[in-house]
Motif scaffolding. Structure first.
Motif, mmCIF file in Angstrom:
data_model
loop_
_atom_site.group_PDB
_atom_site.id
_atom_site.type_symbol
_atom_site.label_atom_id
_atom_site.label_comp_id
_atom_site.label_asym_id
_atom_site.label_seq_id
_atom_site.Cartn_x
_atom_site.Cartn_y
_atom_site.Cartn_z
ATOM 1 N N HIS A 61 9.065 2.364 5.152
ATOM 2 C CA HIS A 61 8.864 2.997 3.898
ATOM 3 C C HIS A 61 8.646 4.561 4.098
ATOM 4 O O HIS A 61 7.780 4.905 4.947
ATOM 5 C CB HIS A 61 7.564 2.182 3.242
ATOM 6 N N PRO A 62 9.164 5.485 3.526
ATOM 7 C CA PRO A 62 8.835 7.089 3.823
ATOM 8 C C PRO A 62 7.241 7.425 3.371
ATOM 9 O O PRO A 62 7.127 8.388 3.913
ATOM 10 C CB PRO A 62 9.857 7.600 2.726
ATOM 11 N N ALA A 63 6.990 6.523 2.723
ATOM 12 C CA ALA A 63 5.514 6.915 2.154
ATOM 13 C C ALA A 63 4.210 6.345 3.181
ATOM 14 O O ALA A 63 3.273 6.490 2.976
ATOM 15 C CB ALA A 63 4.858 6.348 0.901
ATOM 16 N N MET A 64 4.671 5.612 4.313
ATOM 17 C CA MET A 64 4.143 5.032 5.396
ATOM 18 C C MET A 64 4.412 5.866 6.794
ATOM 19 O O MET A 64 5.277 5.941 7.220
ATOM 20 C CB MET A 64 3.890 3.783 5.657
ATOM 21 N N ILE A 73 0.949 -1.246 -0.079
ATOM 22 C CA ILE A 73 -0.046 -0.063 0.013
ATOM 23 C C ILE A 73 0.871 1.354 0.091
ATOM 24 O O ILE A 73 0.682 2.152 -0.782
ATOM 25 C CB ILE A 73 -0.867 0.057 1.297
ATOM 26 N N ALA A 74 1.943 1.309 0.896
ATOM 27 C CA ALA A 74 2.969 2.360 0.952
ATOM 28 C C ALA A 74 3.419 2.552 -0.689
ATOM 29 O O ALA A 74 3.543 3.717 -0.896
ATOM 30 C CB ALA A 74 3.959 2.198 1.804
ATOM 31 N N GLU A 75 3.982 1.497 -1.280
ATOM 32 C CA GLU A 75 4.554 1.701 -2.526
ATOM 33 C C GLU A 75 3.604 2.082 -3.482
ATOM 34 O O GLU A 75 3.832 3.001 -4.392
ATOM 35 C CB GLU A 75 4.950 0.294 -2.919
ATOM 36 N N ALA A 76 2.104 1.662 -3.518
ATOM 37 C CA ALA A 76 1.065 2.362 -4.540
ATOM 38 C C ALA A 76 1.028 3.785 -4.163
ATOM 39 O O ALA A 76 0.831 4.498 -5.220
ATOM 40 C CB ALA A 76 0.117 1.563 -4.108
#
Length: 331
Positions: free
Chosen positions: A184-187, A148-151
């Protein structure tokens, strides 16, 4: 170092008796908020979750919110509020195969963030089978949240993982483990004191849960809870019967101690979030002063005003700056 101001926001649906968009926007503009989180709204075709809005409804809301001087801080999506495993456990929670969930629901949530011009998605850490230990499911949850973070990252968005009862990430300690493993920097994580208190944590324990989340913190939800009948840990919270929500200046969520600590942490946290393209550090009011449940709550326009003023009193007391509309904004 100068402390950047908190950006005050809130779940606008809590302020509207009929969830009408114009009710939500009028209440928030009158209270002085510049931001809101979108969750449930009637944009002219009945009450819908943000995930179910049509393109026509979205376009109408984007124009209407601009007329009221509002911007969306986060998409209040229900991402992650589904079963981790396809097992009957006596709950009404749905199971959706993860590949399908990632391709459909997660992408829809990302679409909504882009449509409303915001960078943040609120989400959750999945329901483990009732009666099992959340720790036993960390690996699967981390795998799914990594995807999910990658998406989200591929769309320039950041996923915020809210601490909440009955999910795998039901405590600050568990969210800290998840955030460390996903890495992950997006989470980021979202602190919510009331969601911890209602599980039987004391104020001192709530503060320690905040400290556990601090290295991964992205923003905060503000609601509080006080139930004198709670005398120990609650294994499974009946969310639909929760009725002890109170303003931020009178519950057991240790807001004074937390916000005092946050004042010194704000430069670091602000840098973390602005690096992700976010306007700053949000405090999202979700007061539930007239009731709350698994997928939302209600405060009314009067309750939302009470909640905002209560939070501002605490912020003033700990000398943490914040933004509300001023006469300059009107000009």
């Amino acid at each position: 170092m100068t402390c950047p101001p908190i950006l005050l926001s809130g779940f606008a649906d809590e302020s509207a008796n009929e969830k009408l968009a114009i009710q939500q926007y009028t209440a928030f503009a009158a209270i002085g908020l510049k931001y809101y989180s979108i969750r449930f709204v009637d944009a002219g075709d009945g009450i819908k979750n943000v995930m179910a809005l049509s393109e026509k409804e979205i376009n109408h809301l984007v124009k209407l919110q601009a007329d009221y001087g509002l911007k969306v801080s986060s998409i209040g999506s229900p991402i992650g509020k589904v079963k981790l495993l396809d097992q009957e456990d006596g709950t009404q929670n749905k199971f959706i195969p993860f590949d399908q969930y990632l391709a459909n629901d997660v992408q829809t949530a990302c679409d909504r963030a882009e449509a409303f011009g915001c960078k943040l998605l609120r989400g959750f850490s999945f329901y483990h089978p009732k009666g099992t230990a959340p720790e036993d499911h960390l690996d699967q949850v981390c795998d799914q949240l990594s995807a999910i973070a990658e998406a989200c990252d591929a769309r320039g968005l950041t996923f915020g993982l809210e601490v909440e009862a009955n999910l795998v990430g039901q405590s600050g300690d568990l969210l800290a483990k998840i955030a460390s493993q996903v890495n992950h920097p997006a989470m980021v994580t979202i602190f919510d004191g009331a969601n911890i208190v209602m599980q039987g944590f004391t104020p001192d324990q709530v503060y320690r849960q905040y400290l556990a989340m601090k290295p991964s913190l992205g923003w905060l939800h503000i609601k509080d809870y006080s139930d004198p009948a709670l005398t120990g840990r609650v294994e499974h919270v009946d969310e639909e019967s929760a009725s002890h929500f109170v303003p931020a200046d009178r519950g057991d969520s240790a807001h004074e101690a937390i916000l005092r600590d946050l004042r010194d942490f704000m430069p670091t946290l602000n840098e973390r979030m602005t690096a992700r393209g976010v306007d700053g550090v949000f405090m999202d009011l979700e007061p539930h002063l007239k009731g709350g449940g698994q997928f939302g709550g209600f405060s009314g326009p009067d309750g939302m005003g009470v909640a905002v003023r209560a939070l501002c009193r605490v912020l003033d007391y700990v000398d943490l700056p914040y933004q509300l509309r001023t006469f300059d904004d009107l000009k």
